[in-house]
Design an enzyme around this catalytic site. Structure first.
Site, PDB file in Angstrom:
ATOM      1  N   CYS A   1       0.914  -1.051   0.113  1.00  0.00           N
ATOM      2  CA  CYS A   1      -0.105   0.204   0.053  1.00  0.00           C
ATOM      3  C   CYS A   1       0.904   1.167   0.229  1.00  0.00           C
ATOM      4  O   CYS A   1       2.007   1.142   0.761  1.00  0.00           O
ATOM      5  CB  CYS A   1      -0.927   0.018   1.146  1.00  0.00           C
ATOM      6  SG  CYS A   1      -1.945   1.371   1.631  1.00  0.00           S
TER       7      CYS A   1
ATOM      8  N   HIS B   1      -8.475  -3.327   2.108  1.00  0.00           N
ATOM      9  CA  HIS B   1      -7.280  -2.416   2.702  1.00  0.00           C
ATOM     10  C   HIS B   1      -7.436  -1.064   2.700  1.00  0.00           C
ATOM     11  O   HIS B   1      -7.432  -0.443   3.843  1.00  0.00           O
ATOM     12  CB  HIS B   1      -5.870  -3.024   2.406  1.00  0.00           C
ATOM     13  CG  HIS B   1      -4.881  -2.546   2.883  1.00  0.00           C
ATOM     14  ND1 HIS B   1      -3.958  -3.021   3.715  1.00  0.00           N
ATOM     15  CD2 HIS B   1      -4.241  -1.153   2.657  1.00  0.00           C
ATOM     16  CE1 HIS B   1      -3.163  -2.197   3.923  1.00  0.00           C
ATOM     17  NE2 HIS B   1      -3.174  -1.150   3.481  1.00  0.00           N
ATOM     18  N   GLU B   2      -7.644  -0.440   1.690  1.00  0.00           N
ATOM     19  CA  GLU B   2      -7.709   1.029   1.385  1.00  0.00           C
ATOM     20  C   GLU B   2      -8.898   1.523   1.968  1.00  0.00           C
ATOM     21  O   GLU B   2      -8.963   2.622   2.508  1.00  0.00           O
ATOM     22  CB  GLU B   2      -7.439   1.249  -0.052  1.00  0.00           C
ATOM     23  CG  GLU B   2      -6.302   0.753  -0.826  1.00  0.00           C
ATOM     24  CD  GLU B   2      -5.150   1.398  -0.409  1.00  0.00           C
ATOM     25  OE1 GLU B   2      -5.073   2.304   0.309  1.00  0.00           O
ATOM     26  OE2 GLU B   2      -3.872   0.352  -0.367  1.00  0.00           O
TER      27      GLU B   2
ATOM     28  N   HIS C   1      -8.299   2.316   5.501  1.00  0.00           N
ATOM     29  CA  HIS C   1      -7.509   3.456   5.793  1.00  0.00           C
ATOM     30  C   HIS C   1      -8.452   4.773   5.876  1.00  0.00           C
ATOM     31  O   HIS C   1      -8.522   5.738   6.582  1.00  0.00           O
ATOM     32  CB  HIS C   1      -6.583   3.728   4.606  1.00  0.00           C
ATOM     33  CG  HIS C   1      -5.474   3.040   4.624  1.00  0.00           C
ATOM     34  ND1 HIS C   1      -4.750   2.855   6.017  1.00  0.00           N
ATOM     35  CD2 HIS C   1      -4.462   2.279   3.790  1.00  0.00           C
ATOM     36  CE1 HIS C   1      -3.639   2.382   5.907  1.00  0.00           C
ATOM     37  NE2 HIS C   1      -3.413   1.818   4.633  1.00  0.00           N
TER      38      HIS C   1
ATOM     39  N   HIS D   1      -1.611   1.245   9.376  1.00  0.00           N
ATOM     40  CA  HIS D   1      -1.315  -0.373   9.184  1.00  0.00           C
ATOM     41  C   HIS D   1      -1.129  -1.096  10.211  1.00  0.00           C
ATOM     42  O   HIS D   1      -0.662  -0.455  11.413  1.00  0.00           O
ATOM     43  CB  HIS D   1       0.144  -0.047   8.325  1.00  0.00           C
ATOM     44  CG  HIS D   1      -0.077   0.387   6.969  1.00  0.00           C
ATOM     45  ND1 HIS D   1       0.697   0.941   6.368  1.00  0.00           N
ATOM     46  CD2 HIS D   1      -1.193  -0.021   6.006  1.00  0.00           C
ATOM     47  CE1 HIS D   1       0.491   1.076   5.165  1.00  0.00           C
ATOM     48  NE2 HIS D   1      -0.823   0.345   4.926  1.00  0.00           N
TER      49      HIS D   1
END
EC number: 3.4.24.-
Length: 616
Positions: free
Chosen positions: A141, A329-330, A333, A339
């Protein structure tokens, strides 16, 4: 209907009653992929200079300013045909800044290298060896691991210690046990671990107002869109939208936020905008580096960009980079997660190929719930569904699955894992055929030496369910047609009822209506003597005034806990069992222990937006 001898044999197996195998999902997360068409290759870390650039870029040398430097507003985005949209800028360093040509191994560089090695499970030598270079060159990432003004949540992988931030502070937390089964050796350590995962987030504009943000978004419904300027060249538009829809749903299944794809509102009303690009892309201040290293980046409360030079594939593919996994995953965020260097976590910065069936693990679920809270709500019905099968030795065994019904949805609860089945909720009409599609009042399983029947109740009617054929009876073996009026099958029971359950101890069905309960004797097909009674008289409070008093939502005998539970609103009361009274004879029969939150006992039973109930 089974004969008495047959039922007797079945009842002898009750002691071996075990949780059932996972019911088959009603929608698949797996779809075919298309072949990639990469145009650029990322520069690899090969020496001290490029290693220093890597450590600086991702915040290992010192925290990086990341938030507040996201992409421009949608109105400022270049047109799809703009020549710079998909091209890598030759004059811009892939790391965004210049470095000395011959870096020296200063103490700060060595310390940063050791931190990176430790968190990646490598010997902390402070020397740039082949293993460290290989770790730096893994697809990852683009969001820095340490950012200015934001607490990091970096957890050491494959270790018995949880590392707090990149500073190396240890919480001495055991992480190699499975927290889902409740066997962690220290609840205090687990709590501190979760608090670390959800460290307060403070940014410059918010800090000026003295505010600390624990949850990125204050509203409960977030709108997202794959922008027209940023479609991928590798997958069809429908496939891209499906993958993103699935990714948002996976988060929604474990947290009290809804996500809705919005294709029509003004861009200013879209909370999360997603797009693909190459090099200088989508008006973003950050450039992608080409195929092979940084695959995406995202901003807190903002946008998500994917490097279209990467080989993104659909979930079913065993090659390339899973777009679903990267999207999940994104989105983490955007929602506020940092992380996490923890085996199994989707928030690890490096891409790790995942076997089929990838889902959010315990660390991810608890981290996001520390930001947004847990899912809470009332239920229409809760029950254990008992079914029969033969094992590998040909022996007849009984199994059960636990179900929670709310409105038009239901969840299968996996007691052994203390969570719902992945992919739930699904619609009632999809899994239960012939019963009302929503608003079930009660489920009752009458199980005696002479009878084995299951019923669903709604309003003034009830339905008998045929478990062998997985559908409601239209007409049963006794000639009864369904649905029937409750007054016909259960004389003198008022309707509609609030809820009901069958108590195998006395073989009564207990029907709850307002503040009263009716005990129905199934042998004599009549209301038991001296009923109805007040609920508080039949189920007295163990602690004075700690009682639901009336309007019970659901009554449930749980084979996992060998106990009866009464649900009302967001809370439940456990009924004193015979075993409880053996241990403490002073407890009243059928007394109600202190109320607790349902979400404390049965976790992650979360709604999803109605648009996500049908994935295709």
């Amino acid at each position: 209907m089974p004969t008495a001898p047959a039922l007797g044999a079945l009842l002898l197996l009750l002691g071996a009653l075990t949780p059932g195998h996972q019911e088959k999902l009603f929608h698949s997360r797996d779809h075919s992929d298309l072949q990639p068409s990469p145009q650029h290759q990322a520069e690899l870390v090969t020496d001290l200079q490029s290693a220093q650039q890597f450590l600086s870029k991702y915040g290992w040398t010192e925290p990086v300013k990341w938030e507040g430097t996201s992409s421009k507003n949608a109105a400022e985005l270049p047109r799809y045909g703009d020549a710079d949209l998909m091209q890598e800028g030759a004059s811009i360093s892939r790391y965004g800044q210049e470095f000395p040509l011959e870096p020296t191994q200063a103490p700060a560089f060595v310390e940063a290298l050791r931190k990176f090695q430790t968190l990646n499970g490598l010997p902390a030598t402070g020397k740039l060896d082949d293993s460290t270079i290989a770790a730096m060159n893994k697809p990852r990432c683009g969001v820095p691991d340490n950012q200015i003004g934001k607490e990091s949540a970096i957890v050491k992988s494959n270790s018995n210690n949880v590392t707090e931030k990149a500073s190396g502070k240890s919480l001495n937390t055991t992480t190699n046990q499975n927290p889902e089964n409740g066997t962690s050796t220290s609840k205090i350590r687990k709590k501190r671990f979760l608090q670390m995962l959800a460290a307060p987030v403070r940014y410059k504009d918010q800090a000026n107002q003295g505010s600390t943000v624990r949850g990125a978004f204050s509203k409960k419904l977030l709108k997202w869109r794959l922008i027209g300027e940023g479609y991928s060249s590798q997958l069809s538009i429908d496939e891209q939208r499906y993958v993103f829809k699935t990714a948002f749903r996976m988060w929604s299944e474990v947290m009290p936020l809804d996500f809705e794809e919005d294709l029509t509102s003004p861009m200013s009303l879209i909370d999360v905008k997603l797009g693909f690009g190459r090099g200088r892309h989508l008006g973003c201040t950050r450039s992608f580096d080409g195929s092979g290293q940084e695959f995406a980046h995202a901003w807190f409360l903002g946008d998500i960009h994917f490097d279209d030079d990467e080989h993104f594939t659909a979930p079913s593919s065993d090659s390339g980079i899973s777009l679903l996994k990267v999207a999940v995953h994104e989105i983490g965020h955007v929602l506020g997660l940092s992380h996490i260097y923890q085996t199994g976590s989707i928030m690890q910065p490096n891409y790790i190929p995942q076997e089929a069936g990838f889902e959010l693990d315990w660390t991810d679920r608890k981290a996001i719930q520390m930001l947004y809270g847990t899912c809470e709500g009332s239920f229409d019905a809760v029950f254990d569904w008992i079914w029969k099968e033969r094992n590998q030795y040909g022996e007849l065994v009984l199994r059960y699955n636990t179900y929670f019904f709310r409105n038009a949805w239901y969840w299968l609860y996996e007691n052994r894992k203390n969570r719902t089945r992945y992919g739930d909720p699904v619609t009632v009409s999809l899994g239960w055929h012939g019963i009302p599609a929503e608003g079930i009042d009660a489920f009752v399983h009458v199980w005696t030496w002479t009878e084995d029947a299951t019923y669903f109740f709604k309003g003034t009617q009830y339905w008998r369910y045929d478990s062998e054929n997985d559908q409601a009876y239209i007409k049963d073996a006794q000639g009864n047609q369904y649905p029937r009026l409750i007054s016909e099958g259960f004389p003198k029971i008022p309707s509609p009822i609030n809820t009901a359950f069958f108590d195998r101890r006395d073989q009564f069905i207990y029907f709850f209506k307002d503040a009263h309960v009716y005990a129905f004797d199934v042998k004599r097909n009549m209301v038991a003597n001296h009923y109805p009674k007040r609920i508080i008289d039949v189920f007295p409070a163990v602690v004075r005034n700690n009682h639901p008093f009336g309007n019970i939502d659901a009554a449930y005998y749980a084979y996992t806990h060998n106990s009866i539970f009464l649900f009302k609103g967001k809370e439940y009361w456990k009924v004193v069992s015979d075993k409880d009274r053996q241990q403490n004879p002073k407890l009243p029969r059928n007394g109600l222990f202190l109320k607790k939150n349902i979400s404390e006992q049965w976790t992650d039973i979360c709604n999803v937006h109605s648009s996500m109930l049908k994935m295709r």
